[in-house]
Design a protein around this motif. Structure first.
Motif, short mmCIF file in Angstrom:
data_model
loop_
_atom_site.label_atom_id
_atom_site.label_comp_id
_atom_site.label_asym_id
_atom_site.label_seq_id
_atom_site.Cartn_x
_atom_site.Cartn_y
_atom_site.Cartn_z
N THR A 169 0.96 -1.09 -0.21
CA THR A 169 0.04 -0.14 0.26
C THR A 169 1.10 1.23 0.20
O THR A 169 0.22 2.14 -1.04
CB THR A 169 -1.04 0.18 0.91
N GLY A 189 -0.84 5.55 -12.30
CA GLY A 189 -1.66 3.71 -12.50
C GLY A 189 -1.08 2.73 -13.01
O GLY A 189 -0.74 1.67 -12.23
N LEU A 231 -2.72 -2.79 -7.61
CA LEU A 231 -3.91 -3.02 -6.99
C LEU A 231 -4.58 -1.61 -6.66
O LEU A 231 -5.61 -1.81 -6.88
CB LEU A 231 -4.86 -4.66 -6.31
N VAL A 232 -4.07 -1.30 -5.37
CA VAL A 232 -3.85 0.13 -4.46
C VAL A 232 -3.86 0.82 -5.12
O VAL A 232 -4.31 1.81 -5.61
CB VAL A 232 -2.67 -0.17 -3.64
N THR A 257 -4.06 1.10 -8.69
CA THR A 257 -4.93 1.74 -9.41
C THR A 257 -5.43 2.20 -8.56
O THR A 257 -7.02 2.87 -9.71
CB THR A 257 -5.11 0.37 -10.47
N LEU A 258 -6.59 1.42 -8.16
CA LEU A 258 -7.38 2.03 -7.58
C LEU A 258 -7.56 3.43 -6.87
O LEU A 258 -8.49 4.11 -7.28
CB LEU A 258 -8.13 1.61 -6.63
N VAL A 316 -7.04 6.21 -9.76
CA VAL A 316 -9.16 6.11 -10.70
C VAL A 316 -9.53 7.33 -9.42
O VAL A 316 -10.26 7.73 -10.01
CB VAL A 316 -9.71 4.84 -11.05
N LEU A 317 -10.07 6.32 -8.63
CA LEU A 317 -10.15 7.57 -7.54
C LEU A 317 -10.30 8.45 -7.58
O LEU A 317 -10.86 9.66 -7.05
CB LEU A 317 -10.63 5.86 -6.32
N PRO A 325 -10.41 4.37 -15.79
CA PRO A 325 -10.43 3.33 -15.33
C PRO A 325 -10.00 2.45 -16.70
O PRO A 325 -9.95 2.18 -18.08
CB PRO A 325 -11.29 2.96 -14.44
N LEU A 362 -10.38 -4.26 -15.48
CA LEU A 362 -10.04 -4.09 -14.25
C LEU A 362 -10.33 -4.94 -12.83
O LEU A 362 -9.38 -5.38 -12.30
CB LEU A 362 -10.03 -2.03 -13.41
N ALA A 413 -8.12 -7.15 -10.98
CA ALA A 413 -8.02 -7.46 -9.84
C ALA A 413 -8.33 -8.46 -9.21
O ALA A 413 -7.61 -8.94 -8.15
CB ALA A 413 -8.73 -6.15 -9.38
#
Length: 313
Positions: free
Chosen positions: A27, A106, A266-267, A269-270, A273-274, A280, A284, A288
């Motif tokens: 993370t 990402g 994974l973290v 990319t999220l 995007v967010l 995205p 995805l 994931a």
């Protein structure tokens, strides 16, 4: 209670501790790339920013080691470790910091899903890791998840194809660093001291490049409010990240450590995007799922590498 039961409970605790470190480090690795993108958007000189963040984290980690009275021997072996581990650390990070403007945080996060396969192959070849079918399946599933996203990104990269290829070359250097740090771990050295040494070596590696490509930018970096705040955040992120990075490597070995790339993929990319508004990538959800399933299977395939710490020295 039998010795076998106590040994099993100790193994379970070590496995949970390693898994917790893995999630934390993965993370924070993703967070470090997000901070890099924010710093780039704030106009910070990228190589100088990375060099200063490494130097600051080295100072923080060295101070922690001194306060804990950890063994901190400076000799030929530890200086070699600082130079080589630092260079193998600085090169992929510098590529990431330079490429983030062109391919996004990402995609760079996704590239960290790939070193596990290379590290695993090298570790099996060097007899640092036994060949286990479940671990192989976990590695292949995690890698396939990263490939699903990488192929989608590369297909729409346009003028950034060169940066995409450079980012995809990072995993080899990262894998070599994972193996080197295990094979050349100086006997009796603490994780916090070695983390400080690696960060210092990385900062020194970047000095000539920062002077060549970004001359006179250090002053601007520390006098610009937004850039300075982001630098302090990156120093804090690096300090936490690489302290537990070395704890995890000593506890579980280089292959288990390289799973952080799956978590970071994974973290990162999220978050991209967010929080950063990046589009995205296609597929995805599938990617994931593959990464998460691969991580679980790899963990169930043996947990931390047996005897990894015993082989360090």
């Amino acid at each position: 209670m039998s010795n076998a039961t106590l040994s099993h409970k100790g193994t379970d605790r070590a496995g949970l501790y390693a898994l917790g470190c893995l999630l934390l480090v993965g993370t924070f690795l993703a967070l470090s790339l997000v901070v890099a993108k924010l710093a780039d958007e704030a106009g910070a000189p990228r190589l100088t920013f990375l060099m200063a963040a490494m130097a600051g984290a080295s100072l923080v980690l060295g101070t922690i080691g001194a306060l804990q009275r950890q063994p901190m021997a400076f000799n030929r072996r530890t200086l070699e470790y600082a130079a080589v581990a630092g260079a193998l650390f600085a090169v992929p990070n510098a590529l990431a910091f330079l490429a983030v403007r062109h391919v996004g945080a990402g995609f760079i996060s996704l590239s960290f899903a790939f070193p596990i396969l290379i590290t695993w192959v090298l570790a099996v070849w060097l007899s640092l890791e036994r060949l286990r079918a479940l671990r192989l399946l976990g590695v292949l599933l995690g890698l396939s998840g990263g490939l699903v996203l990488a192929m989608a990104k590369a297909g729409g990269a346009g003028d950034a194809q060169g940066w995409v290829l450079l980012v995809l070359a990072m995993p080899l250097v990262i894998a070599l660093g994972n193996i080197y740090r295990t094979l050349r771990w100086p006997e009796g050295s603490s994780p916090v001291f070695l983390a400080a040494l690696m960060m210092l070596g990385g900062a020194v590696t970047l000095v000539p490049f920062a002077l060549l490509f970004e001359p006179g930018q250090l002053g601007a970096l520390i006098t610009t409010g937004d850039a300075l705040r982001l630098l302090l955040v990156e120093v804090a992120v690096f300090s936490v990240l690489y302290l537990f990075y070395f704890v995890l490597q000593k506890l579980a070995g280089p292959v288990y450590l390289s799973q952080i790339g799956m978590v970071a993929a994974l973290v990162g990319t999220l978050i991209a995007v967010l929080a950063l508004g990046e589009a995205p990538p296609p597929n995805l959800g599938l990617a994931a799922l593959l990464v998460a399933l691969g991580t679980v299977l790899f963990h169930r395939g043996g947990g931390p590498a047996a005897g990894a710490a015993a082989r360090i020295g």
